[in-house]
Design a protein around this motif. Structure first.
Motif, PDB file in Angstrom:
ATOM      1  N   TYR A  27       0.870  -1.174   0.000  1.00 55.28           N
ATOM      2  CA  TYR A  27       0.000   0.000   0.000  1.00 55.28           C
ATOM      3  C   TYR A  27       0.901   1.215   0.000  1.00 55.28           C
ATOM      4  CZ  TYR A  27      -3.318   3.491   1.843  1.00 55.28           C
ATOM      5  OH  TYR A  27      -4.094   4.604   2.037  1.00 55.28           O
ATOM      6  N   PHE A  28       0.665   2.132  -0.955  1.00 55.93           N
ATOM      7  CA  PHE A  28       1.592   3.239  -1.164  1.00 55.93           C
ATOM      8  C   PHE A  28       0.806   4.547  -1.226  1.00 55.93           C
ATOM      9  CE2 PHE A  28       5.187   0.518  -2.001  1.00 55.93           C
ATOM     10  CZ  PHE A  28       4.606  -0.650  -2.452  1.00 55.93           C
ATOM     11  N   PRO A  29       0.741   5.250  -0.108  1.00 57.60           N
ATOM     12  CA  PRO A  29       0.041   6.546  -0.086  1.00 57.60           C
ATOM     13  C   PRO A  29       1.019   7.714  -0.241  1.00 57.60           C
ATOM     14  CG  PRO A  29       0.358   5.768   2.154  1.00 57.60           C
ATOM     15  CD  PRO A  29       1.031   4.768   1.249  1.00 57.60           C
TER      16      PRO A  29
ATOM     17  N   ILE B  98      -3.402  10.842  -2.059  1.00 61.89           N
ATOM     18  CA  ILE B  98      -3.776   9.798  -3.002  1.00 61.89           C
ATOM     19  C   ILE B  98      -2.975   8.554  -2.645  1.00 61.89           C
ATOM     20  CG2 ILE B  98      -2.019  10.566  -4.668  1.00 61.89           C
ATOM     21  CD1 ILE B  98      -3.905   9.769  -6.939  1.00 61.89           C
ATOM     22  N   ALA B  99      -3.522   7.382  -2.952  1.00 63.61           N
ATOM     23  CA  ALA B  99      -2.818   6.149  -2.610  1.00 63.61           C
ATOM     24  C   ALA B  99      -3.035   5.111  -3.697  1.00 63.61           C
ATOM     25  CB  ALA B  99      -3.297   5.619  -1.262  1.00 63.61           C
ATOM     26  N   ILE B 100      -2.145   4.129  -3.738  1.00 62.12           N
ATOM     27  CA  ILE B 100      -2.224   3.103  -4.767  1.00 62.12           C
ATOM     28  C   ILE B 100      -1.825   1.761  -4.196  1.00 62.12           C
ATOM     29  CG2 ILE B 100       0.152   3.293  -5.648  1.00 62.12           C
ATOM     30  CD1 ILE B 100      -1.053   3.191  -8.507  1.00 62.12           C
ATOM     31  N   ARG B 101      -2.348   0.713  -4.764  1.00 64.27           N
ATOM     32  CA  ARG B 101      -1.898  -0.646  -4.434  1.00 64.27           C
ATOM     33  C   ARG B 101      -1.128  -1.184  -5.641  1.00 64.27           C
ATOM     34  NH1 ARG B 101      -5.285  -3.113   0.215  1.00 64.27           N
ATOM     35  NH2 ARG B 101      -3.298  -4.155   0.378  1.00 64.27           N
TER      36      ARG B 101
ATOM     37  N   PHE C 278       5.162  13.772   1.167  1.00 64.72           N
ATOM     38  CA  PHE C 278       5.810  12.557   1.644  1.00 64.72           C
ATOM     39  C   PHE C 278       5.197  11.350   0.934  1.00 64.72           C
ATOM     40  CE2 PHE C 278       8.254  14.056   5.234  1.00 64.72           C
ATOM     41  CZ  PHE C 278       7.592  15.194   5.668  1.00 64.72           C
ATOM     42  N   CYS C 279       6.045  10.493   0.404  1.00 60.87           N
ATOM     43  CA  CYS C 279       5.550   9.191  -0.005  1.00 60.87           C
ATOM     44  C   CYS C 279       5.638   8.277   1.214  1.00 60.87           C
ATOM     45  CB  CYS C 279       6.347   8.616  -1.165  1.00 60.87           C
ATOM     46  SG  CYS C 279       8.093   8.321  -0.817  1.00 60.87           S
ATOM     47  N   ALA C 280       4.899   7.207   1.184  1.00 64.87           N
ATOM     48  CA  ALA C 280       4.914   6.262   2.287  1.00 64.87           C
ATOM     49  C   ALA C 280       4.589   4.880   1.746  1.00 64.87           C
ATOM     50  CB  ALA C 280       3.919   6.670   3.372  1.00 64.87           C
ATOM     51  N   ALA C 281       4.855   3.894   2.556  1.00 64.51           N
ATOM     52  CA  ALA C 281       4.545   2.519   2.191  1.00 64.51           C
ATOM     53  C   ALA C 281       4.149   1.779   3.448  1.00 64.51           C
ATOM     54  CB  ALA C 281       5.750   1.855   1.533  1.00 64.51           C
TER      55      ALA C 281
ATOM     56  N   THR D 246      -8.441   5.511   5.531  1.00 65.86           N
ATOM     57  CA  THR D 246      -7.522   6.630   5.659  1.00 65.86           C
ATOM     58  C   THR D 246      -7.081   6.803   7.100  1.00 65.86           C
ATOM     59  OG1 THR D 246      -8.640   7.728   3.839  1.00 65.86           O
ATOM     60  CG2 THR D 246      -7.298   9.105   5.264  1.00 65.86           C
ATOM     61  N   ILE D 247      -5.830   7.142   7.275  1.00 62.01           N
ATOM     62  CA  ILE D 247      -5.324   7.535   8.587  1.00 62.01           C
ATOM     63  C   ILE D 247      -5.341   9.053   8.648  1.00 62.01           C
ATOM     64  CG2 ILE D 247      -2.919   7.388   7.798  1.00 62.01           C
ATOM     65  CD1 ILE D 247      -2.103   6.667  10.607  1.00 62.01           C
ATOM     66  N   TYR D 248      -5.908   9.574   9.713  1.00 64.00           N
ATOM     67  CA  TYR D 248      -6.018  11.015   9.885  1.00 64.00           C
ATOM     68  C   TYR D 248      -5.039  11.454  10.968  1.00 64.00           C
ATOM     69  CZ  TYR D 248     -10.390  10.725   7.268  1.00 64.00           C
ATOM     70  OH  TYR D 248     -11.325  10.512   6.294  1.00 64.00           O
ATOM     71  N   PHE D 249      -4.256  12.464  10.632  1.00 60.56           N
ATOM     72  CA  PHE D 249      -3.268  12.979  11.565  1.00 60.56           C
ATOM     73  C   PHE D 249      -3.779  14.242  12.251  1.00 60.56           C
ATOM     74  CE2 PHE D 249       0.654  10.597  10.825  1.00 60.56           C
ATOM     75  CZ  PHE D 249       0.355   9.916   9.660  1.00 60.56           C
TER      76      PHE D 249
END
Lengths: 115, 116
Positions: A32-34, A48-51, A89-92, B104-107
């Motif tokens: 999962y990559f938001p 936005i996020a992607i799988r 920020f990208c995240a995983a 969604t995670i909310y900060f």
């Protein structure tokens, strides 16, 4: 292996231009990559996020491109506006041993869109 | 839109003192988190909390740290015997379900901790 590498550190784009931010990861267990947008004094907000089962996802002016074989993903901001100026920020994340997931963030990109 | 609220927004404490950072997650959320961001650096995961217990924690979250949900609304992070390197922005976050597609995670806006 838990790292997510993000580039560039800072980016300056003219209004109306395309902003591109890149991220790379090593751990193939990430699924999962938001992308998060953070304005000064505020917490990160999901953009936005992607799988990994899709190669591209578009929401308005924001597009994620995902290359599973290269273990890279990128954020494209079309028609960049001064209001887009923020840190991105990208995240995983992956499902861990617990029932929750943790996000592993990239180092951030300071985007400035000039009027 | 519902939001995660954090207090205090800024706290200055002396090295060695204990600090409690407070958070009110979004009311129907079940997963709670603390993240921190040292000035100019990336956001780092500290701990996740679900069903009244720690779900996962990072290497940063050592015995100096503890979390608690003392009542039905608050979620706290306690830092015992603070060190200079604990100076950072601490973000509380919550999510309705596990953080992945559709959840969604909310900060919150963060609590800025300065240890002097």
């Amino acid at each position: 292996q838990q790292q997510v590498k993000q580039s560039p550190q800072s980016l300056i784009v003219q209004k109306g231009g395309i902003s591109i931010i890149n991220c790379a990861y090593e751990n193939t267990a990430f699924d999962y990559f938001p992308w998060y947008q953070q304005f000064p004094g505020k917490g990160p907000a999901l953009l936005i996020a992607i799988r990994p089962d899709v190669s591209e996802k578009k929401e308005g002016r924001f597009t994620i491109s995902f290359n599973k074989s290269a273990k890279q993903f990128s954020l494209h901001i079309m028609d960049s506006q001064p209001g887009d100026s923020a840190t991105y920020f990208c995240a995983a994340s992956m499902l861990g041993s617990g029932s929750a997931r943790q996000l592993t963030f990239g180092s951030g990109t300071q985007l400035t869109v000039l009027p | 839109e519902p939001e995660v609220t954090q207090t205090p927004s800024h706290q200055v404490t002396q090295m060695g003192q204990e600090v409690i950072l407070r958070c009110v997650p979004i009311s129907n959320h079940l997963y709670f988190y603390w993240y921190r961001q040292i000035l100019g650096q990336k956001v780092e995961f500290l701990v996740s909390f679900y069903n009244n217990e720690i779900s996962e924690k990072s290497e940063i979250f050592d015995d100096q740290f503890s979390v608690e949900r003392p009542d039905g609304s608050n979620f706290t992070l306690k830092i015992r015997s603070t060190k200079l390197e604990d100076s950072a922005m601490y973000f509380c976050a919550s999510s309705r379900d596990r953080v992945d597609s559709g959840n969604t995670i909310y900060f919150g806006e963060g609590s800025w901790l300065t240890v002097v």
